[in-house]
Write a protein that holds these residues in place. Structure first.
Motif, PDB file in Angstrom:
ATOM      1  N   SER A 133     -29.023  24.279  -5.205  1.00  0.00           N
ATOM      2  CA  SER A 133     -29.562  23.238  -6.084  1.00  0.00           C
ATOM      3  C   SER A 133     -30.790  22.586  -5.473  1.00  0.00           C
ATOM      4  CB  SER A 133     -28.491  22.185  -6.374  1.00  0.00           C
ATOM      5  OG  SER A 133     -27.407  22.775  -7.058  1.00  0.00           O
ATOM      6  N   ARG A 134     -30.752  22.345  -4.169  1.00  0.00           N
ATOM      7  CA  ARG A 134     -31.936  21.785  -3.487  1.00  0.00           C
ATOM      8  C   ARG A 134     -33.098  22.772  -3.528  1.00  0.00           C
ATOM      9  NH1 ARG A 134     -28.050  20.144   0.107  1.00  0.00           N
ATOM     10  NH2 ARG A 134     -28.655  21.723   1.633  1.00  0.00           N
ATOM     11  N   ARG A 135     -32.801  24.055  -3.294  1.00  0.00           N
ATOM     12  CA  ARG A 135     -33.854  25.080  -3.341  1.00  0.00           C
ATOM     13  C   ARG A 135     -34.464  25.143  -4.734  1.00  0.00           C
ATOM     14  NH1 ARG A 135     -33.805  29.147   0.866  1.00  0.00           N
ATOM     15  NH2 ARG A 135     -35.849  29.710   0.069  1.00  0.00           N
ATOM     16  N   ALA A 136     -33.637  24.995  -5.766  1.00  0.00           N
ATOM     17  CA  ALA A 136     -34.145  25.036  -7.141  1.00  0.00           C
ATOM     18  C   ALA A 136     -35.138  23.896  -7.374  1.00  0.00           C
ATOM     19  CB  ALA A 136     -32.994  24.956  -8.138  1.00  0.00           C
ATOM     20  N   ALA A 137     -34.834  22.728  -6.824  1.00  0.00           N
ATOM     21  CA  ALA A 137     -35.730  21.578  -6.988  1.00  0.00           C
ATOM     22  C   ALA A 137     -37.049  21.778  -6.250  1.00  0.00           C
ATOM     23  CB  ALA A 137     -35.035  20.309  -6.489  1.00  0.00           C
ATOM     24  N   GLU A 138     -37.038  22.571  -5.182  1.00  0.00           N
ATOM     25  CA  GLU A 138     -38.238  22.824  -4.376  1.00  0.00           C
ATOM     26  C   GLU A 138     -39.002  24.072  -4.816  1.00  0.00           C
ATOM     27  OE1 GLU A 138     -36.362  23.262  -0.596  1.00  0.00           O
ATOM     28  OE2 GLU A 138     -36.003  21.110  -0.361  1.00  0.00           O
ATOM     29  N   TYR A 139     -38.407  24.860  -5.697  1.00  0.00           N
ATOM     30  CA  TYR A 139     -38.976  26.142  -6.103  1.00  0.00           C
ATOM     31  C   TYR A 139     -40.279  25.911  -6.865  1.00  0.00           C
ATOM     32  CZ  TYR A 139     -38.690  31.076  -7.420  1.00  0.00           C
ATOM     33  OH  TYR A 139     -38.925  32.420  -7.568  1.00  0.00           O
ATOM     34  N   GLU A 140     -41.367  26.440  -6.341  1.00  0.00           N
ATOM     35  CA  GLU A 140     -42.682  26.225  -6.919  1.00  0.00           C
ATOM     36  C   GLU A 140     -42.976  27.250  -8.015  1.00  0.00           C
ATOM     37  OE1 GLU A 140     -45.436  26.354  -3.623  1.00  0.00           O
ATOM     38  OE2 GLU A 140     -44.477  24.646  -2.649  1.00  0.00           O
ATOM     39  N   PRO A 141     -43.713  26.823  -9.047  1.00  0.00           N
ATOM     40  CA  PRO A 141     -44.093  27.800 -10.072  1.00  0.00           C
ATOM     41  C   PRO A 141     -45.084  28.821  -9.495  1.00  0.00           C
ATOM     42  CG  PRO A 141     -44.995  25.626 -10.574  1.00  0.00           C
ATOM     43  CD  PRO A 141     -44.168  25.484  -9.341  1.00  0.00           C
ATOM     44  N   TRP A 142     -45.043  30.027 -10.025  1.00  0.00           N
ATOM     45  CA  TRP A 142     -45.970  31.073  -9.592  1.00  0.00           C
ATOM     46  C   TRP A 142     -47.342  30.816 -10.195  1.00  0.00           C
ATOM     47  CZ3 TRP A 142     -45.178  35.103  -6.222  1.00  0.00           C
ATOM     48  CH2 TRP A 142     -43.874  35.233  -5.742  1.00  0.00           C
ATOM     49  N   THR A 143     -48.388  31.196  -9.466  1.00  0.00           N
ATOM     50  CA  THR A 143     -49.752  31.005  -9.957  1.00  0.00           C
ATOM     51  C   THR A 143     -50.292  32.257 -10.628  1.00  0.00           C
ATOM     52  OG1 THR A 143     -50.654  31.614  -7.794  1.00  0.00           O
ATOM     53  CG2 THR A 143     -50.280  29.258  -8.205  1.00  0.00           C
ATOM     54  N   GLU A 144     -49.560  33.364 -10.539  1.00  0.00           N
ATOM     55  CA  GLU A 144     -49.973  34.598 -11.194  1.00  0.00           C
ATOM     56  C   GLU A 144     -48.875  35.032 -12.161  1.00  0.00           C
ATOM     57  OE1 GLU A 144     -49.150  36.491  -7.102  1.00  0.00           O
ATOM     58  OE2 GLU A 144     -48.865  34.456  -7.772  1.00  0.00           O
ATOM     59  N   PRO A 145     -49.194  36.000 -12.998  1.00  0.00           N
ATOM     60  CA  PRO A 145     -48.156  36.487 -13.924  1.00  0.00           C
ATOM     61  C   PRO A 145     -46.983  37.099 -13.152  1.00  0.00           C
ATOM     62  CG  PRO A 145     -50.336  37.315 -14.541  1.00  0.00           C
ATOM     63  CD  PRO A 145     -50.482  36.659 -13.210  1.00  0.00           C
ATOM     64  N   VAL A 146     -45.800  36.844 -13.647  1.00  0.00           N
ATOM     65  CA  VAL A 146     -44.592  37.426 -13.059  1.00  0.00           C
ATOM     66  C   VAL A 146     -43.781  38.081 -14.167  1.00  0.00           C
ATOM     67  CG1 VAL A 146     -44.485  35.736 -11.184  1.00  0.00           C
ATOM     68  CG2 VAL A 146     -43.169  35.340 -13.241  1.00  0.00           C
ATOM     69  N   LEU A 147     -43.041  39.089 -13.785  1.00  0.00           N
ATOM     70  CA  LEU A 147     -42.092  39.708 -14.687  1.00  0.00           C
ATOM     71  C   LEU A 147     -40.765  39.010 -14.443  1.00  0.00           C
ATOM     72  CD1 LEU A 147     -41.337  41.919 -16.699  1.00  0.00           C
ATOM     73  CD2 LEU A 147     -40.970  43.438 -14.736  1.00  0.00           C
ATOM     74  N   ARG A 148     -40.258  38.293 -15.437  1.00  0.00           N
ATOM     75  CA  ARG A 148     -39.037  37.504 -15.264  1.00  0.00           C
ATOM     76  C   ARG A 148     -37.850  38.273 -15.840  1.00  0.00           C
ATOM     77  NH1 ARG A 148     -41.344  33.097 -16.243  1.00  0.00           N
ATOM     78  NH2 ARG A 148     -41.590  32.547 -14.085  1.00  0.00           N
ATOM     79  N   LEU A 149     -36.819  38.443 -15.008  1.00  0.00           N
ATOM     80  CA  LEU A 149     -35.612  39.148 -15.423  1.00  0.00           C
ATOM     81  C   LEU A 149     -34.442  38.184 -15.499  1.00  0.00           C
ATOM     82  CD1 LEU A 149     -35.781  42.318 -13.135  1.00  0.00           C
ATOM     83  CD2 LEU A 149     -36.677  42.041 -15.462  1.00  0.00           C
ATOM     84  N   ASP A 150     -33.614  38.357 -16.497  1.00  0.00           N
ATOM     85  CA  ASP A 150     -32.385  37.584 -16.670  1.00  0.00           C
ATOM     86  C   ASP A 150     -31.257  38.415 -16.073  1.00  0.00           C
ATOM     87  OD1 ASP A 150     -30.012  36.435 -17.560  1.00  0.00           O
ATOM     88  OD2 ASP A 150     -30.769  36.058 -19.589  1.00  0.00           O
TER      89      ASP A 150
END
Length: 172
Positions: A133-150
């Motif tokens: 949960s702490r890591r999720a709060a610190e997780y930075e958005p990517w600055t380039e396109p990413v392929l997001r998988l569920d």
């Protein structure tokens, strides 16, 4: 080619990395087993083993890329300095880089996955849900396109999505 997997602990990165590596074929370079090995070697948890593991992973990935083989990096890659090292590596080796972010959108399923997993790491403790949960709060958005998988989708289906992306016209 350098394929960088990213996502929170227990999001499903390692499962997808292994399946993808078999299909390509490619080498998987995973940060957590490296961190675990350093701790088994006597490097204390009070040392910056996480940073060192990323640096070792980069060196191994560079050797594999130099041999002409694709690499799948398996790491959280939550912050810009980690991401920048992979960008620099791809540029140094002159290979394309694809970022694949693995997410588990159902917090209950994510937590069950985390609490039920056993990766066989002996000296690197599994993270707790509070840690994730702490890591999720610190997780930075990517600055380039990413392929997001569920990761709630079947592994084979997610691997097919990545393979289609890799086969796209801009990757040839």
């Amino acid at each position: 080619m350098l394929i960088v997997l990213a996502g929170l602990p227990a999001s499903g990165k390692s499962t997808i990395a292994r399946a993808l590596a078999v299909r390509l074929p490619a080498a998987v370079v995973a940060v957590d087993p490296i961190d675990d090995a350093m701790r088994r070697a006597g490097i204390g948890a009070d040392q910056p083993t996480g940073l060192a593991a990323y640096m070792v992973a980069e060196a191994v990935a560079e050797d594999v890329l130099a041999a002409g083989l694709p690499v799948v990096v398996d790491a959280v890659n939550a912050v810009e300095p980690a991401r920048q090292q992979w960008r620099r590596l791809a540029a140094r080796r002159g290979v394309p880089m694809v970022v694949v972010e693995v997410v588990c959108p159902d917090p209950g399923a994510h937590r069950r996955r985390l609490e039920g997993r056993s990766r066989g790491l002996t000296d690197l403790p599994e993270p707790t849900w509070d840690h994730v949960s702490r890591r999720a709060a610190e997780y930075e958005p990517w600055t380039e396109p990413v392929l997001r998988l569920d990761s709630a989708l079947p592994v084979d289906a997610n691997v097919e999505v990545v393979l289609r992306e890799l086969a796209g016209p801009d990757r040839r």
